[in-house]
Scaffold this active site. Sequence first.
Site, PDB file in Angstrom:
ATOM      1  N   LYS A  54       0.860  -1.186   0.000  1.00  0.00           N
ATOM      2  CA  LYS A  54       0.000   0.000   0.000  1.00  0.00           C
ATOM      3  C   LYS A  54       0.901   1.241   0.000  1.00  0.00           C
ATOM      4  CE  LYS A  54      -4.336   1.136   2.337  1.00  0.00           C
ATOM      5  NZ  LYS A  54      -5.074   0.945   3.580  1.00  0.00           N
TER       6      LYS A  54
HETATM    7  O1  G3P Z   1      -8.843   2.152   4.388  1.00  0.00           O
HETATM    8  C1  G3P Z   1      -8.636   3.447   4.880  1.00  0.00           C
HETATM    9  C2  G3P Z   1      -9.428   3.603   6.108  1.00  0.00           C
HETATM   10  O2  G3P Z   1      -8.915   2.792   7.114  1.00  0.00           O
HETATM   11  C3  G3P Z   1      -9.606   4.974   6.592  1.00  0.00           C
HETATM   12  O3  G3P Z   1     -10.784   4.955   7.306  1.00  0.00           O
HETATM   13  O4  G3P Z   1     -12.418   5.719   8.921  1.00  0.00           O
HETATM   14  O5  G3P Z   1      -9.982   6.331   9.183  1.00  0.00           O
HETATM   15  O6  G3P Z   1     -11.371   7.372   7.398  1.00  0.00           O
HETATM   16  P1  G3P Z   1     -11.157   6.161   8.256  1.00  0.00           P
END
Ligand code: G3P
Length: 217
Positions: free
Chosen positions: A87
């Site tokens: 990633k």
């Molecule tokens: O895959 C990316 C994700 O983990 C981000 O999620 O909820 O931190 O915006 P969030």
Amino acid sequence: MKFFIDTANLAQIQEAHDLGILDGVTTNPSLMAKEGIKGEEAIMKHYVTICDMVKGDVSAEVISTDFDGIIEEGKKLAALHPRIVVKVPMIKDGVKAIKWFTENKIKTNCTLVFSAGQAILAAKAGATYVSPFIGRIDDSAWDGVDLIAQIANIYSLQSFKTEILAASIRSALHIVKCAEAGADVCTCPLDSILGLLKHPLTDIGLAKFLEDAKKTR
Ligand code: G3P
């Protein structure tokens, strides 16, 4: 659409896997920190444990931001397991590194994508997956799902092979909307996946069927 779980929590990965619908896992440094994983050895071991638990791709994120660092880290991650996907953030050296990984047959997930322009660059570099962050776009009063639809349209018109991996999912509705908008993959917290199960009429209907079944026994 494939279902990935967006966590480094082993119990949650196991629960989604046991449901029989899990196609892969995505992690990021914040999710690893949340699980208290500390030190390179422990981090690497954790990725291998996750790979051994599921059948699909497992995204492991680099923390370097320069080309040489990203390549060195990515090579180490890719060597851990054949299903590791490196990633890489959507930055200039990240795009260069994705191109290098593509040429060297290492799968990549281009992360922190917030615009169609960034998604085009990721596809041109040959990223296996592109990760638009739906929830964080919604947080800024833009429409994350609209971005998925826009990228899906561009990729289809231009015959790009990169898979659209909708990330930063916050609800079961996000999953449905991303499926409608043409996402190839949705990476979700366990709660959002389980939210898809819920409908009050299912519960009411089942209670009635079970009640009536007693009359037939
Ligand atoms: O895959 C990316 C994700 O983990 C981000 O999620 O909820 O931190 O915006 P969030």
